[in-house]
Design an enzyme around this catalytic site. Sequence first.
Site, PDB file in Angstrom:
ATOM      1  N   HIS A 497     132.441  80.120  13.408  1.00 19.22           N
ATOM      2  CA  HIS A 497     132.882  80.713  14.665  1.00 19.22           C
ATOM      3  C   HIS A 497     132.460  82.172  14.815  1.00 19.22           C
ATOM      4  O   HIS A 497     132.505  82.732  15.913  1.00 19.22           O
ATOM      5  CB  HIS A 497     134.415  80.613  14.763  1.00 19.22           C
ATOM      6  CG  HIS A 497     134.921  80.550  16.167  1.00 19.22           C
ATOM      7  ND1 HIS A 497     134.108  80.699  17.270  1.00 19.22           N
ATOM      8  CD2 HIS A 497     136.169  80.352  16.665  1.00 19.22           C
ATOM      9  CE1 HIS A 497     134.824  80.597  18.370  1.00 19.22           C
ATOM     10  NE2 HIS A 497     136.086  80.389  18.036  1.00 19.22           N
ATOM     11  N   ARG A 498     132.009  82.791  13.716  1.00 12.49           N
ATOM     12  CA  ARG A 498     131.499  84.154  13.813  1.00 12.49           C
ATOM     13  C   ARG A 498     130.161  84.202  14.539  1.00 12.49           C
ATOM     14  O   ARG A 498     129.786  85.231  15.109  1.00 12.49           O
ATOM     15  CB  ARG A 498     131.347  84.770  12.423  1.00 12.49           C
ATOM     16  CG  ARG A 498     132.649  84.899  11.638  1.00 12.49           C
ATOM     17  CD  ARG A 498     132.378  85.367  10.222  1.00 12.49           C
ATOM     18  NE  ARG A 498     131.531  84.423   9.507  1.00 12.49           N
ATOM     19  CZ  ARG A 498     131.064  84.641   8.283  1.00 12.49           C
ATOM     20  NH1 ARG A 498     131.352  85.769   7.653  1.00 12.49           N
ATOM     21  NH2 ARG A 498     130.321  83.732   7.684  1.00 12.49           N
TER      22      ARG A 498
END
Length: 524
Positions: A497-498
């Site tokens: 998700h980064r």
Amino acid sequence: MTLKTLHFPDLGTDDASVIEVRVLPGQDLQLEQTVMVLESAKATMEVPAPMAGRVVEVLAVLGQSVRTGDAMVVVEAGAVASSGLDLEAALEQATQKLATLEAKIDIKPENILKAPDLGTEAAHVLELMVQPGQVVAREQSVMVLESAKATMEVPSTLMGTVVRWLVQVGDAVVSGQDLLVLQTRAEERGDSSPQPEKAVPTAGTPLTVVRQEPALSVEATTRVHAGPAVRRMARELGVDLARVEGHGPHERILKEDIQAFVRQQLSQTKVASQVTVPLARSVADQETALRRYGEVENQPFSRIQRYSAQHLAHAAAEVVPVTQFDLADITDLEAFRLQEKVALKAQGVNLTLLAFLVRACAHVLQRFPRFNSELRADGEGIFLKHWIHIGVAVDTEGGLVVPVLHDCDRHGITDIARRLGEASVLARDQRLRPEDMAGGCFTISSLGGIGGTAFTPVVNWPQVAILGVSRASLQPVWDGEAFRPRLMLPLSLTYDHRVIDGALAARFTTALAEVLGDVRRLLL
């Protein structure tokens, strides 16, 4: 008589361990005959002889860690083949050679490696990391001990050749006990003025870590003193060696220094300036506790399983995972696959659904390049990769391996199916080379042949996404007029998700489902 030293060829990895020696001194050696079997963190490989001759001396021993170019055996070139190898005579010759070597050595106190302060009453020998005849450097780990509190590696304080061990695996040892006999020369024993050494943190006592924040500079980085194994450990843990204080000779950085630094970073949320790190219980204590409830079987991991466990644990700690679930209608694709399967089978190609998945993913990765990237080490950007190499998880008896298919965007489905079949055979026969598993930018894990409706695969770090595929099933789907039976394939996309947000992940699975629903899109 012409003697020639044979060296290990390009291993395709930093190092590998000798797990089998196939020759003995005096044995006739044929061209391409297997001399040794090596095992790296990713694969097992046989090392063939590049020439024929007679073995004079074996330079690498069982259990030794070797690298590309290291000496392997000494061969007498052009020796006339004998009628056969007398194993008993060869073993007797080796035994006499060792006995002669021991008899010539004056075993003085400085020739004997002793156990350091263990910080506990006793510890058991878990592993002997060097063998008789092997050359040992100072600070090189020679054995692994396990106490009731921790597992620790014992470094050598001497430099020399191993003569014999005074302990065996399973023996209990105490601080100061004689462990190993080494053949050392005067200069190796350090008769010249010895350099003072700092105290080295050991794993046998609670570790006190003091906060330090030394300034980072280019000059400091270039003056780092650390061996290859320590540098590799630092890379795997993401540690900047310029910020680590070395406690070895000449301020050389040791593994214990890396471990201390990592613990220090993890403890920075503590209010106190000094913290005591508790040590975990041993395997023996764990087994004793379990046996209170019944019989248990201690089943060690294979080398591949150990590597996979470490890699997955690191990936789970590194990645911020989110999983996007979707369904793809593969009714028409499956009909087409079954139609073409028979014809390709006659050509020796097994046309599986996985081949279509690999090609479809390569197509969608071109549309969404962020999925084909790697997070920068500073966490402030990404590297976009301009190649598409897709890894496919294969379950083998030795553990999970991931062979990589290169340039999947440049190959057709039939060629991909052929390469998948070849890679699967190599994986199950444990004949994959390290380069066969390198360079992947996206991974597919298919459990469709086993079952299940969905799962959350672990991202194969440093990649940023992985596609999980479960078993397809017939489901009623509304087509605007009526419910029709359609073959639906569950997709599970786990992403970091980064790097990738939820909206982009949903667009990726939607696009992939569209391609699988109509493979003619691959032609566009």
